[in-house]
Design a protein around this motif. Structure first.
Motif, short mmCIF file in Angstrom:
data_model
loop_
_atom_site.label_atom_id
_atom_site.label_comp_id
_atom_site.label_asym_id
_atom_site.label_seq_id
_atom_site.Cartn_x
_atom_site.Cartn_y
_atom_site.Cartn_z
N LEU A 1 0.82 -1.21 0.00
CA LEU A 1 0.00 0.00 0.00
C LEU A 1 0.85 1.26 0.00
CD1 LEU A 1 -2.76 -1.10 2.54
CD2 LEU A 1 -2.97 -0.93 0.06
N CYS A 2 1.95 1.24 0.75
CA CYS A 2 2.79 2.44 0.83
C CYS A 2 3.58 2.68 -0.46
CB CYS A 2 3.75 2.31 2.02
SG CYS A 2 2.95 2.38 3.64
N ARG B 1 1.56 3.91 -3.86
CA ARG B 1 1.35 5.35 -3.98
C ARG B 1 2.50 6.02 -4.72
NH1 ARG B 1 2.02 7.76 0.54
NH2 ARG B 1 0.80 9.62 0.04
N ARG B 2 3.67 5.40 -4.72
CA ARG B 2 4.84 5.96 -5.41
C ARG B 2 5.10 5.25 -6.73
NH1 ARG B 2 5.18 6.50 -0.06
NH2 ARG B 2 6.20 8.34 0.80
N ALA B 3 4.10 4.52 -7.22
CA ALA B 3 4.17 3.87 -8.54
C ALA B 3 5.32 2.87 -8.64
CB ALA B 3 4.28 4.91 -9.65
N LEU B 4 5.67 2.25 -7.52
CA LEU B 4 6.70 1.21 -7.56
C LEU B 4 6.14 -0.12 -8.04
CD1 LEU B 4 8.63 1.97 -4.25
CD2 LEU B 4 9.22 2.66 -6.57
N LEU B 5 4.83 -0.27 -7.96
CA LEU B 5 4.15 -1.45 -8.47
C LEU B 5 2.99 -0.99 -9.35
CD1 LEU B 5 4.77 -2.19 -5.13
CD2 LEU B 5 4.35 -4.41 -6.15
N GLY B 6 2.74 -1.76 -10.41
CA GLY B 6 1.66 -1.42 -11.32
C GLY B 6 0.30 -1.60 -10.68
N ARG B 7 -0.71 -1.00 -11.31
CA ARG B 7 -2.06 -1.03 -10.74
C ARG B 7 -2.63 -2.44 -10.71
NH1 ARG B 7 -7.25 2.55 -12.91
NH2 ARG B 7 -8.75 1.79 -11.33
N ARG B 8 -2.50 -3.18 -11.83
CA ARG B 8 -3.05 -4.54 -11.87
C ARG B 8 -2.30 -5.46 -10.92
NH1 ARG B 8 -4.14 -5.59 -18.38
NH2 ARG B 8 -5.72 -3.94 -18.63
N GLU B 9 -0.98 -5.33 -10.92
CA GLU B 9 -0.19 -6.15 -10.02
C GLU B 9 -0.55 -5.86 -8.57
OE1 GLU B 9 4.53 -7.14 -9.05
OE2 GLU B 9 3.98 -5.31 -10.12
N SER B 10 -0.71 -4.61 -8.23
CA SER B 10 -1.07 -4.25 -6.86
C SER B 10 -2.44 -4.81 -6.49
CB SER B 10 -1.08 -2.73 -6.70
OG SER B 10 0.20 -2.19 -6.94
N LEU B 11 -3.37 -4.79 -7.43
CA LEU B 11 -4.71 -5.30 -7.15
C LEU B 11 -4.68 -6.80 -6.87
CD1 LEU B 11 -7.75 -4.79 -7.03
CD2 LEU B 11 -7.85 -5.22 -9.50
N GLU C 1 -5.49 10.11 2.25
CA GLU C 1 -5.90 9.91 0.86
C GLU C 1 -6.30 8.47 0.57
OE1 GLU C 1 -1.38 9.60 1.01
OE2 GLU C 1 -2.98 10.77 1.95
N LEU C 2 -5.99 7.54 1.48
CA LEU C 2 -6.35 6.14 1.29
C LEU C 2 -7.76 5.82 1.77
CD1 LEU C 2 -3.10 4.21 2.33
CD2 LEU C 2 -3.95 4.64 0.03
N ARG C 3 -8.40 6.76 2.44
CA ARG C 3 -9.70 6.45 3.03
C ARG C 3 -10.75 6.19 1.97
NH1 ARG C 3 -9.36 11.31 7.60
NH2 ARG C 3 -7.55 10.40 8.73
N ARG C 4 -10.81 7.02 0.95
CA ARG C 4 -11.81 6.81 -0.09
C ARG C 4 -11.53 5.56 -0.91
NH1 ARG C 4 -13.56 11.94 -3.53
NH2 ARG C 4 -14.28 12.44 -1.42
N PRO C 5 -10.29 5.31 -1.38
CA PRO C 5 -10.02 4.03 -2.06
C PRO C 5 -10.29 2.82 -1.18
CG PRO C 5 -8.25 5.60 -2.49
CD PRO C 5 -9.14 6.22 -1.45
N ALA C 6 -10.08 2.95 0.14
CA ALA C 6 -10.35 1.83 1.04
C ALA C 6 -11.84 1.50 1.06
CB ALA C 6 -9.87 2.16 2.45
N LEU C 7 -12.68 2.52 1.01
CA LEU C 7 -14.13 2.27 0.96
C LEU C 7 -14.53 1.60 -0.34
CD1 LEU C 7 -15.57 5.56 2.52
CD2 LEU C 7 -15.48 3.29 3.56
N ARG C 8 -13.92 2.04 -1.45
CA ARG C 8 -14.25 1.42 -2.75
C ARG C 8 -13.77 -0.02 -2.82
NH1 ARG C 8 -12.40 6.48 -5.06
NH2 ARG C 8 -10.49 5.41 -5.72
N ALA D 1 12.93 4.60 -1.12
CA ALA D 1 13.34 4.96 0.24
C ALA D 1 12.17 5.58 1.01
CB ALA D 1 14.53 5.92 0.21
N GLY D 2 11.42 6.49 0.37
CA GLY D 2 10.27 7.09 1.02
C GLY D 2 9.17 6.08 1.29
N GLY D 3 8.92 5.18 0.32
CA GLY D 3 7.90 4.15 0.52
C GLY D 3 8.26 3.20 1.65
N CYS D 4 9.53 2.80 1.72
CA CYS D 4 9.97 1.91 2.79
C CYS D 4 9.91 2.60 4.15
CB CYS D 4 11.38 1.40 2.51
SG CYS D 4 11.49 0.27 1.10
N ALA D 5 10.28 3.88 4.19
CA ALA D 5 10.21 4.62 5.45
C ALA D 5 8.77 4.76 5.92
CB ALA D 5 10.85 6.00 5.28
N SER D 6 7.86 5.04 4.99
CA SER D 6 6.44 5.16 5.33
C SER D 6 5.89 3.84 5.86
CB SER D 6 5.65 5.61 4.09
OG SER D 6 4.28 5.70 4.38
N ALA D 7 6.26 2.73 5.20
CA ALA D 7 5.80 1.42 5.64
C ALA D 7 6.42 1.04 6.98
CB ALA D 7 6.12 0.37 4.58
#
Length: 472
Positions: free
Chosen positions: A252-253, A256-266, A301-308, A422-428
């Motif tokens: 999830l973290c 947001r930084r486009a390190l993984l594709g949308r379909r792969e993430s899903l 910003e994850l709250r609305r996607p989490a509901l969907r 680095a930012g994604g790993c720090a956030s996670a």
């Protein structure tokens, strides 16, 4: 050395490797054939030794390959017991030893060639050094001070922290670019998803999966017992749950930084969500709730996607529900799981009476496992993370862990909004370390197989090395 000079040196080096690698493979194949003609066992031994030398050579040449190999496979082989495939070692321990040898050989060769690595030590590194000191040297010293001698089991109990620190240093020394960091992140998420899928099939009683897990990962359990909870390839539902939660938060973290594709993430997200109930572990569900709350708090910003995504999460939860329902049925009349009653019984009868003022300060013993007085079990495990630190190293070790946690959270809080891996790993890592602090009330999760093997590479990546260093 200028860039042109580096390229001139790299050309002959690449040529040498282009000649040496096929030549070494041909020699290995020929030697193994000759040896196996007279003695097949000798042939396989020779071939294995040559393959080992080849792996060390490859890691010495490209150390990051060893890091990729270990991080991507640790969760798939760590559950195999010692002496099952390799004498005295688990497969992941043997692999890490080989990778460290190869990286050390390559580093020494580059050092002799004049290369210098601009390693910068931070407050986190210093706190980690103190934690290592009080996790290893201090427990042995406290035993000697009391006039006793450490047993081999005492010394072996101190090795997991050494392994984690070595893994941290390996990632810091070998993952040098943004591209390498992003690839390592994807490998961690994908390996976690594989573990979640195996746990899911396990709890659905898929025949081939049960057979393999029973043969290599849970030989002491019956085939029916193997399918009750999602121990997967880690051989422990506790470890499986930790790995799944870590991979899900990292997904999830970093998405947001486009390190993984949308379909792969899903796809990976659905599998990981199904793996949370499939683990069949109360601490996993607590970790998931804590992690979700922190994610929604830190990332509004994850709250609305989490509901969907709620329908997809519901479907994943239904698929992984069998293990969840079986475990919920274990609640006792007192409103807590029966296993927690047994946990408290062990603590109150076997561990807490051993603590007095001296043992609180110096620690009780390096080995947190006791021989059971009953005939129906062999050992008793210390199932409380903070008591685990007091038991091994007393107040100094507990303080060292608290200091390490403070420095880690301070560092990642500063870096969590940064770009890239680095930012994604720090956030996670900020979220996962808070989850770790909560779960440590129940178990020593930091040293559980698989958990530290993912958290410490995350810590190394979160230090932002890819912004400061270039490959040698």
């Amino acid at each position: 050395m200028s860039g042109v000079e580096v390229q001139r040196c790299a050309g002959p080096a690449r040529l040498r490797w282009a000649v040496l690698v096929p030549g070494a493979a041909s020699v290995a194949f020929g030697v193994s054939l000759v040896a196996s003609a007279g003695n097949p066992v000798l042939g396989w031994t020779v071939l294995g030794a040559l393959a080992l030398c080849a792996l060390i050579a490859v890691v010495a040449w490209r150390p990051v390959v060893g890091t990729y190999l270990y991080v991507s496979t640790v969760c798939l082989v760590a559950g195999i017991d010692r002496d099952t495939l390799i004498p005295l070692l688990r497969p992941n321990e043997a692999l890490l030893a080989v990778v460290l040898i190869g990286a050390a050989v390559g580093g020494w060769y580059r050092f002799l060639g004049g290369a210098r690595s601009p390693v910068s030590f931070t407050r986190v590194d210093l706190a980690l050094a103190w934690f290592l000191l009080f996790s290893t040297v201090w427990p042995v010293t406290s035993v000697l001070v009391r006039g006793a001698r450490p047993t081999p089991l005492d010394v072996a109990s101190l090795l997991p922290v050494c392994k984690l620190v070595a893994l941290y240093l390996l990632v810091r020394a070998t993952v040098l670019t943004e591209r390498q960091s992003a690839l390592l992140v994807r490998l961690m998420v994908r390996s976690g998803a594989v573990v979640a899928l195996i746990a899911l099939l396990q709890t659905l009683h898929a025949g081939p999966v049960i057979a393999v897990l029973h043969r290599f990962y849970a030989p002491d359990e019956s085939a029916g017992e193997v399918g009750d909870r999602g121990g997967a390839t880690l051989g422990s539902p506790l470890s499986t749950g930790d790995v799944v939660v870590i991979a899900l938060v990292l997904l999830l973290c970093c998405h947001r930084r486009a390190l993984l594709g949308r379909r792969e993430s899903l796809v990976l997200g659905i599998v990981l969500c199904a793996g949370v109930p499939a683990a069949g572990e109360f601490s996993t569900w607590i970790a998931a709730v804590v992690a979700l709350g922190l994610l929604l708090w830190r990332m509004p910003e994850l709250r609305r996607p989490a509901l969907r995504a709620t329908p997809l999460v519901a479907v994943a939860a239904v698929v992984g529900a069998p293990a969840f329902l079986r475990r919920v049925g274990e609640f006792s009349g007192s409103g807590v799981p029966e296993s927690w009653l047994g946990r408290w019984d062990n603590l109150s009868n076997f561990f807490l009476p051993r603590f007095d003022l001296t043992h609180i300060v110096l620690g009780v013993a390096p080995n947190p496992v006791l021989d059971a007085p009953e005939t129906w079990r062999e050992v008793i495990y210390l199932e409380s993370g903070y008591l685990y630190f007091l038991w091994i190293g007393g107040i100094p070790l507990l303080v060292a862990f608290v200091r390490l946690s403070v420095e880690v959270l301070r560092a990642v809080r500063r870096d969590r909004l940064g770009p890239g891996a680095a930012g994604g790993c720090a956030s996670a890592l900020e979220i996962l370390w808070w989850v770790l602090l909560v779960l440590t009330v129940l178990d020593p999760h930091l040293t559980v197989r698989g958990t530290g093997d993912l958290l410490f590479p995350l810590l190394a990546l979160a230090r932002g090395q890819s912004r400061d260093r270039q490959p040698a």
